[in-house]
Design a protein around this motif. Sequence first.
Motif, PDB file in Angstrom:
ATOM      1  N   GLU A   1       0.845  -1.203   0.000  1.00  0.00           N
ATOM      2  CA  GLU A   1       0.000   0.000   0.000  1.00  0.00           C
ATOM      3  C   GLU A   1       0.881   1.254   0.000  1.00  0.00           C
ATOM      4  O   GLU A   1       0.672   2.176  -0.781  1.00  0.00           O
ATOM      5  N   ARG A   2       1.897   1.269   0.852  1.00  0.00           N
ATOM      6  CA  ARG A   2       2.832   2.405   0.911  1.00  0.00           C
ATOM      7  C   ARG A   2       3.621   2.516  -0.386  1.00  0.00           C
ATOM      8  O   ARG A   2       3.872   3.618  -0.877  1.00  0.00           O
TER       9      ARG A   2
ATOM     10  N   GLU B   1       1.490   4.221  -3.010  1.00  0.00           N
ATOM     11  CA  GLU B   1       1.395   5.674  -2.820  1.00  0.00           C
ATOM     12  C   GLU B   1       2.637   6.371  -3.366  1.00  0.00           C
ATOM     13  O   GLU B   1       2.540   7.352  -4.103  1.00  0.00           O
ATOM     14  N   LYS B   2       3.802   5.861  -2.990  1.00  0.00           N
ATOM     15  CA  LYS B   2       5.069   6.484  -3.408  1.00  0.00           C
ATOM     16  C   LYS B   2       5.273   6.348  -4.920  1.00  0.00           C
ATOM     17  O   LYS B   2       5.736   7.288  -5.580  1.00  0.00           O
TER      18      LYS B   2
ATOM     19  N   GLU C   1       3.207   8.848  -6.723  1.00  0.00           N
ATOM     20  CA  GLU C   1       3.833  10.166  -6.508  1.00  0.00           C
ATOM     21  C   GLU C   1       5.033  10.357  -7.444  1.00  0.00           C
ATOM     22  O   GLU C   1       5.236  11.431  -7.998  1.00  0.00           O
TER      23      GLU C   1
ATOM     24  N   ARG D   1      -3.065  -3.700  -4.623  1.00  0.00           N
ATOM     25  CA  ARG D   1      -2.392  -2.485  -4.144  1.00  0.00           C
ATOM     26  C   ARG D   1      -1.680  -1.692  -5.233  1.00  0.00           C
ATOM     27  O   ARG D   1      -1.481  -0.487  -5.076  1.00  0.00           O
TER      28      ARG D   1
ATOM     29  N   ARG E   1      -4.222   0.391  -9.321  1.00  0.00           N
ATOM     30  CA  ARG E   1      -3.967   1.840  -9.328  1.00  0.00           C
ATOM     31  C   ARG E   1      -3.372   2.284 -10.655  1.00  0.00           C
ATOM     32  O   ARG E   1      -2.984   3.437 -10.790  1.00  0.00           O
TER      33      ARG E   1
END
Length: 162
Positions: free
Chosen positions: A107-108, A111-112, A115, A144, A148
């Motif tokens: 999950e982290r 996100e990164k 970004e 995850r 996305r």
Amino acid sequence: MSEITYVRGDATVPSVKGVKVIAHVCNDIGGWGKGFVLAISRRWPEPEKSYRAWHRERASNDFGLGAVRFVQVEPYVWVANMVGQRGIRTGSKGVPVRYEAIDAALERLGEKTVELGASVHMPRIGCGLAGGKWSRIEPLITERLVRRGISVTVYDHGEGGR
């Protein structure tokens, strides 16, 4: 929706353009010396140094199962040290892999990666020394990362690999 791409080769040498994140699983006891981490250390010293310092200073940081530390090793290459393994040995509590920690770390990572506008490259995380089953990890990666819109490539070493 895209899917995971599987290729033969070395995950430390992704042959795509753009920003790349090489993701792998570490243990929660500060050990770095077997498996895929050796391939990383042969190419760049920074991920191991970062991991060891992160573990050493764990009383004052987020080191632990499910945590991720991103280390930039080249202008367009990052390594994601993901803590997804309890200890290093299979014993009375089963194999070292912790699926819920890998899920949290992914999950982290997602996100990164969004970004950074990056693609993700990895071996079959959690399935080597950690003893995990790919049939449990692959759906986590799909959920995850792939959902996305992140491009994910999984590298299988040829004969005589690691």
